[in-house]
Motif scaffolding. Structure first.
Motif, PDB file in Angstrom:
ATOM      1  N   PRO A  42      81.759 -32.152  42.322  1.00 23.16           N
ATOM      2  CA  PRO A  42      82.860 -32.981  42.807  1.00 23.16           C
ATOM      3  C   PRO A  42      83.562 -32.413  44.040  1.00 23.16           C
ATOM      4  O   PRO A  42      84.284 -33.127  44.736  1.00 23.16           O
ATOM      5  CB  PRO A  42      83.823 -33.043  41.614  1.00 23.16           C
ATOM      6  CG  PRO A  42      83.482 -31.848  40.791  1.00 23.16           C
ATOM      7  CD  PRO A  42      82.030 -31.564  41.017  1.00 23.16           C
ATOM      8  N   SER A  43      83.338 -31.142  44.332  1.00 20.68           N
ATOM      9  CA  SER A  43      83.997 -30.542  45.489  1.00 20.68           C
ATOM     10  C   SER A  43      83.121 -30.550  46.747  1.00 20.68           C
ATOM     11  O   SER A  43      83.581 -30.168  47.815  1.00 20.68           O
ATOM     12  CB  SER A  43      84.429 -29.106  45.178  1.00 20.68           C
ATOM     13  OG  SER A  43      83.297 -28.275  45.037  1.00 20.68           O
ATOM     14  N   PHE A  44      81.862 -31.004  46.631  1.00 20.69           N
ATOM     15  CA  PHE A  44      80.966 -31.011  47.787  1.00 20.69           C
ATOM     16  C   PHE A  44      81.399 -32.080  48.784  1.00 20.69           C
ATOM     17  O   PHE A  44      81.670 -33.213  48.414  1.00 20.69           O
ATOM     18  CB  PHE A  44      79.521 -31.256  47.351  1.00 20.69           C
ATOM     19  CG  PHE A  44      78.565 -31.272  48.513  1.00 20.69           C
ATOM     20  CD1 PHE A  44      78.183 -30.096  49.127  1.00 20.69           C
ATOM     21  CD2 PHE A  44      78.066 -32.461  48.994  1.00 20.69           C
ATOM     22  CE1 PHE A  44      77.308 -30.104  50.206  1.00 20.69           C
ATOM     23  CE2 PHE A  44      77.199 -32.490  50.068  1.00 20.69           C
ATOM     24  CZ  PHE A  44      76.821 -31.313  50.672  1.00 20.69           C
ATOM     25  N   ARG A  45      81.472 -31.683  50.067  1.00 21.08           N
ATOM     26  CA  ARG A  45      81.906 -32.592  51.127  1.00 21.08           C
ATOM     27  C   ARG A  45      80.971 -32.509  52.329  1.00 21.08           C
ATOM     28  O   ARG A  45      80.389 -31.462  52.610  1.00 21.08           O
ATOM     29  CB  ARG A  45      83.317 -32.226  51.624  1.00 21.08           C
ATOM     30  CG  ARG A  45      84.396 -32.301  50.582  1.00 21.08           C
ATOM     31  CD  ARG A  45      84.776 -33.771  50.317  1.00 21.08           C
ATOM     32  NE  ARG A  45      85.781 -33.859  49.294  1.00 21.08           N
ATOM     33  CZ  ARG A  45      85.544 -34.045  48.000  1.00 21.08           C
ATOM     34  NH1 ARG A  45      84.309 -34.133  47.570  1.00 21.08           N
ATOM     35  NH2 ARG A  45      86.506 -34.131  47.125  1.00 21.08           N
ATOM     36  N   CYS A  63      90.391 -26.626  46.450  1.00 22.09           N
ATOM     37  CA  CYS A  63      90.558 -25.307  45.842  1.00 22.09           C
ATOM     38  C   CYS A  63      89.444 -25.078  44.825  1.00 22.09           C
ATOM     39  O   CYS A  63      88.876 -26.040  44.301  1.00 22.09           O
ATOM     40  CB  CYS A  63      91.908 -25.217  45.131  1.00 22.09           C
ATOM     41  SG  CYS A  63      93.292 -25.258  46.268  1.00 22.09           S
ATOM     42  N   PRO A  64      89.138 -23.835  44.526  1.00 25.03           N
ATOM     43  CA  PRO A  64      88.127 -23.570  43.494  1.00 25.03           C
ATOM     44  C   PRO A  64      88.518 -24.230  42.176  1.00 25.03           C
ATOM     45  O   PRO A  64      89.702 -24.324  41.834  1.00 25.03           O
ATOM     46  CB  PRO A  64      88.142 -22.047  43.368  1.00 25.03           C
ATOM     47  CG  PRO A  64      88.652 -21.566  44.684  1.00 25.03           C
ATOM     48  CD  PRO A  64      89.648 -22.618  45.130  1.00 25.03           C
ATOM     49  N   SER A  71      84.475 -24.645  46.368  1.00 27.54           N
ATOM     50  CA  SER A  71      84.134 -25.884  47.052  1.00 27.54           C
ATOM     51  C   SER A  71      83.063 -25.610  48.098  1.00 27.54           C
ATOM     52  O   SER A  71      82.947 -24.501  48.619  1.00 27.54           O
ATOM     53  CB  SER A  71      85.379 -26.505  47.687  1.00 27.54           C
ATOM     54  OG  SER A  71      85.979 -25.598  48.563  1.00 27.54           O
ATOM     55  N   ARG A  72      82.251 -26.613  48.360  1.00 25.97           N
ATOM     56  CA  ARG A  72      81.209 -26.514  49.380  1.00 25.97           C
ATOM     57  C   ARG A  72      81.419 -27.651  50.361  1.00 25.97           C
ATOM     58  O   ARG A  72      81.670 -28.786  49.963  1.00 25.97           O
ATOM     59  CB  ARG A  72      79.819 -26.631  48.756  1.00 25.97           C
ATOM     60  CG  ARG A  72      79.497 -25.493  47.823  1.00 25.97           C
ATOM     61  CD  ARG A  72      78.085 -25.580  47.314  1.00 25.97           C
ATOM     62  NE  ARG A  72      77.958 -26.674  46.355  1.00 25.97           N
ATOM     63  CZ  ARG A  72      76.792 -27.115  45.894  1.00 25.97           C
ATOM     64  NH1 ARG A  72      75.663 -26.598  46.321  1.00 25.97           N
ATOM     65  NH2 ARG A  72      76.738 -28.087  45.019  1.00 25.97           N
TER      66      ARG A  72
END
Length: 140
Positions: A42-45, A63-64, A71-72
């Motif tokens: 969910p943090s991949f952008r 944030c982690p 996050s990536r």
């Protein structure tokens, strides 16, 4: 399914139609396990560089997560919109490889740049043999 997950992020490339098409094509060409890894994070952008003269670079990352996942984010330069297609595809795949490897090595390859190059090449995106640019660094 991969395009549905990242459609809003890909919309951010709308003013750069060549780059948007290349990001879409490379993303779809990635192996299914890589696509799944990105979909499930969910943090991949995927985003464009943001530079404001006098203010510098701006990049917002999540944030982690509580589970410890960091996050990536794949950040691409606007200049890639005007670069040759093979070079653009290579850069995009190379950056996706960094994200997949979490900026680490791959197999016996411990250098992170060599690892990203090797993984991108295994996906069919090799570094172009001839560089049409005097200085590669100006493109990334």
């Amino acid at each position: 399914m991969i395009l549905a997950r990242f459609s809003k992020q890909l919309d951010g490339f709308a003013d750069l139609p060549c780059l948007q098409a290349r990001v879409t094509a490379v993303l779809q060409a990635l192996p299914a396990p890589v696509q799944q890894d990105f979909i499930e994070d969910p943090s991949f952008r995927i985003t464009l560089e943001e530079f404001t003269p006098g203010k510098g670079w701006t990049l917002f990352m999540e944030c982690p997560a509580a589970c410890g996942m960091v996050s990536r984010c794949v950040v691409l330069r606007r200049k890639l919109n005007d670069a040759p297609e093979a070079f653009t595809d290579y850069i995009i795949a190379h950056e996706f490889a960094h994200a997949f490897l979490r900026n680490g090595g791959w197999g016996q390859i411990t250098d992170i740049e060599d690892a990203a190059d090797a993984l991108a090449a295994s996906w069919g995106f090799r570094r172009p043999a001839t560089n049409p640019f005097v200085n590669l660094r100006r493109w990334w």
